[in-house]
Design a protein around this motif. Structure first.
Motif, PDB file in Angstrom:
ATOM      1  N   PRO A  19     -54.963 -12.389  35.281  1.00 51.86           N
ATOM      2  CA  PRO A  19     -55.365 -11.460  36.345  1.00 51.86           C
ATOM      3  C   PRO A  19     -56.429 -10.454  35.916  1.00 51.86           C
ATOM      4  CG  PRO A  19     -53.181 -10.930  35.540  1.00 51.86           C
ATOM      5  CD  PRO A  19     -53.567 -12.233  34.910  1.00 51.86           C
ATOM      6  N   LEU A  20     -56.486 -10.096  34.653  1.00 49.31           N
ATOM      7  CA  LEU A  20     -57.463  -9.105  34.220  1.00 49.31           C
ATOM      8  C   LEU A  20     -58.855  -9.705  34.054  1.00 49.31           C
ATOM      9  CD1 LEU A  20     -55.338  -7.177  31.586  1.00 49.31           C
ATOM     10  CD2 LEU A  20     -55.646  -6.679  34.005  1.00 49.31           C
ATOM     11  N   ASP A 153     -43.331   0.852  37.817  1.00 57.33           N
ATOM     12  CA  ASP A 153     -43.381  -0.303  38.726  1.00 57.33           C
ATOM     13  C   ASP A 153     -44.593  -1.185  38.451  1.00 57.33           C
ATOM     14  OD1 ASP A 153     -44.679   0.993  41.907  1.00 57.33           O
ATOM     15  OD2 ASP A 153     -45.460   1.143  39.885  1.00 57.33           O
ATOM     16  N   GLU A 154     -44.612  -2.348  39.063  1.00 52.47           N
ATOM     17  CA  GLU A 154     -45.639  -3.353  38.800  1.00 52.47           C
ATOM     18  C   GLU A 154     -47.036  -2.887  39.204  1.00 52.47           C
ATOM     19  OE1 GLU A 154     -46.730  -8.015  39.751  1.00 52.47           O
ATOM     20  OE2 GLU A 154     -44.891  -7.160  40.572  1.00 52.47           O
ATOM     21  N   ALA A 155     -47.167  -2.240  40.353  1.00 52.94           N
ATOM     22  CA  ALA A 155     -48.489  -1.793  40.808  1.00 52.94           C
ATOM     23  C   ALA A 155     -49.096  -0.813  39.805  1.00 52.94           C
ATOM     24  CB  ALA A 155     -48.395  -1.155  42.189  1.00 52.94           C
ATOM     25  N   MET A 156     -48.287   0.125  39.333  1.00 52.56           N
ATOM     26  CA  MET A 156     -48.771   1.093  38.362  1.00 52.56           C
ATOM     27  C   MET A 156     -49.137   0.403  37.054  1.00 52.56           C
ATOM     28  SD  MET A 156     -49.587   4.106  37.392  1.00 52.56           S
ATOM     29  CE  MET A 156     -49.107   4.930  38.881  1.00 52.56           C
ATOM     30  N   ASN A 157     -48.297  -0.514  36.602  1.00 50.77           N
ATOM     31  CA  ASN A 157     -48.589  -1.228  35.361  1.00 50.77           C
ATOM     32  C   ASN A 157     -49.871  -2.049  35.471  1.00 50.77           C
ATOM     33  OD1 ASN A 157     -46.409  -0.166  33.959  1.00 50.77           O
ATOM     34  ND2 ASN A 157     -45.031  -1.807  34.606  1.00 50.77           N
ATOM     35  N   VAL A 159     -52.528  -1.286  37.305  1.00 51.31           N
ATOM     36  CA  VAL A 159     -53.654  -0.348  37.238  1.00 51.31           C
ATOM     37  C   VAL A 159     -53.908   0.057  35.783  1.00 51.31           C
ATOM     38  CG1 VAL A 159     -54.431   1.969  37.870  1.00 51.31           C
ATOM     39  CG2 VAL A 159     -53.387   0.504  39.593  1.00 51.31           C
ATOM     40  N   VAL A 160     -52.851   0.395  35.076  1.00 52.99           N
ATOM     41  CA  VAL A 160     -52.985   0.792  33.665  1.00 52.99           C
ATOM     42  C   VAL A 160     -53.513  -0.373  32.836  1.00 52.99           C
ATOM     43  CG1 VAL A 160     -51.712   1.534  31.607  1.00 52.99           C
ATOM     44  CG2 VAL A 160     -51.268   2.617  33.818  1.00 52.99           C
ATOM     45  N   SER A 161     -53.030  -1.589  33.097  1.00 55.89           N
ATOM     46  CA  SER A 161     -53.515  -2.761  32.361  1.00 55.89           C
ATOM     47  C   SER A 161     -55.007  -2.988  32.574  1.00 55.89           C
ATOM     48  CB  SER A 161     -52.736  -4.013  32.781  1.00 55.89           C
ATOM     49  OG  SER A 161     -51.393  -3.915  32.375  1.00 55.89           O
ATOM     50  N   HIS A 162     -55.458  -2.830  33.817  1.00 53.58           N
ATOM     51  CA  HIS A 162     -56.895  -2.966  34.084  1.00 53.58           C
ATOM     52  C   HIS A 162     -57.684  -1.900  33.333  1.00 53.58           C
ATOM     53  CE1 HIS A 162     -55.998  -5.806  37.312  1.00 53.58           C
ATOM     54  NE2 HIS A 162     -57.280  -6.080  37.338  1.00 53.58           N
ATOM     55  N   TYR A 163     -57.209  -0.682  33.353  1.00 50.30           N
ATOM     56  CA  TYR A 163     -57.890   0.410  32.653  1.00 50.30           C
ATOM     57  C   TYR A 163     -57.998   0.110  31.160  1.00 50.30           C
ATOM     58  CZ  TYR A 163     -58.628   5.082  30.684  1.00 50.30           C
ATOM     59  OH  TYR A 163     -59.106   6.158  29.979  1.00 50.30           O
ATOM     60  N   LEU A 164     -56.900  -0.291  30.535  1.00 52.25           N
ATOM     61  CA  LEU A 164     -56.908  -0.582  29.103  1.00 52.25           C
ATOM     62  C   LEU A 164     -57.795  -1.783  28.792  1.00 52.25           C
ATOM     63  CD1 LEU A 164     -53.138   0.031  28.261  1.00 52.25           C
ATOM     64  CD2 LEU A 164     -55.095   1.543  27.784  1.00 52.25           C
ATOM     65  N   THR A 184     -49.907   6.836  33.178  1.00 50.90           N
ATOM     66  CA  THR A 184     -49.339   6.513  34.488  1.00 50.90           C
ATOM     67  C   THR A 184     -48.985   7.787  35.250  1.00 50.90           C
ATOM     68  OG1 THR A 184     -46.963   6.524  34.005  1.00 50.90           O
ATOM     69  CG2 THR A 184     -48.191   4.557  33.355  1.00 50.90           C
ATOM     70  N   CYS A 185     -48.743   7.616  36.523  1.00 49.73           N
ATOM     71  CA  CYS A 185     -48.197   8.729  37.312  1.00 49.73           C
ATOM     72  C   CYS A 185     -46.829   8.336  37.848  1.00 49.73           C
ATOM     73  CB  CYS A 185     -49.146   9.143  38.432  1.00 49.73           C
ATOM     74  SG  CYS A 185     -49.374   7.913  39.728  1.00 49.73           S
ATOM     75  N   GLY A 186     -46.231   7.335  37.226  1.00 44.94           N
ATOM     76  CA  GLY A 186     -44.929   6.848  37.668  1.00 44.94           C
ATOM     77  C   GLY A 186     -43.849   7.906  37.685  1.00 44.94           C
TER      78      GLY A 186
END
Length: 201
Positions: A19-20, A153-157, A159-164, A184-186
């Motif tokens: 996905p990335l 949650d998955e949506a937050m993870n 976003v963070v994965s894309h950023y990293l 994250t802002c989880g």
């Protein structure tokens, strides 16, 4: 499928390369579930009949009032022609930069930029709400209740994965991105929500 943050990213779990690897490939929300017309703003930013205010652009705009405010700032009629953001890359990036750099004074939000680089100084309520400068705070500024305060949650993870992933591509070390609670802002309450006081009378 898309992740909404800096650009509408593409990809899905079984996509070639994962996905990335697909990166930044969409300039609009592919399957909007609604038109994002808020009648509360019918006097300032009335919805144009037949127009949808779904996510478009490099840093997606949603809702009639956001198209209206951004259009006013850029002197472009985005309220009646939101499609301009998907048809004009220059305008899409102008809108993204304006959204990234502009604080929301009415709702007492810092700019995403100030939250990201540490120019924003959290109040006592911000600290109690676990809001701290960093990448997670930018998500909170831009997407608050949609993404924040929901735990790991998955949506937050995603976003963070894309950023990293993009930090890796640019050769910026992940160690400089900060700890997970800053990424994250989880665990952060969305801006505008403050922790319930535990003091007794």
């Amino acid at each position: 499928e898309f992740v909404f943050f800096f650009f509408l990213a593409g990809g899905y779990g079984v996509a070639t390369g994962g996905p990335l690897a697909w990166g930044l490939c969409y300039n609009k929300e592919l399957s909007p579930e609604k038109t994002y017309c808020d009648d509360y703003y019918k006097y300032d930013y009335p919805c144009t009949p037949g127009v949808s205010y779904h996510g478009r652009g490099a840093l997606p705009l949603y809702w009639n009032y956001n198209y209206g405010k951004t259009g006013e700032a850029l002197k472009v009629d985005l309220l009646n022609h939101p499609e301009y953001l998907e048809n004009n890359a220059t305008l899409a990036f102008q809108a993204a930069m304006w959204k990234w750099m502009t604080p929301d004074k009415k709702n007492k939000l810092p700019s995403a930029h100030d939250a990201f680089v540490g120019n924003w100084k959290p109040t006592k309520n911000d600290t109690l709400a676990k809001r701290a400068p960093g990448f997670g705070a930018t998500i909170n500024v831009l997407h608050g209740e949609q993404m924040c305060g929901k735990g790991d949650d998955e949506a937050m993870n995603n976003v963070v994965s894309h950023y990293l992933y993009y930090l890796d591509l640019m050769g910026v070390g992940r160690e400089d991105a900060g700890p997970h609670e800053v990424l994250t802002c989880g665990e952060q309450l969305p801006f505008g929500k403050n922790p319930v006081s535990t003091s007794s009378s």
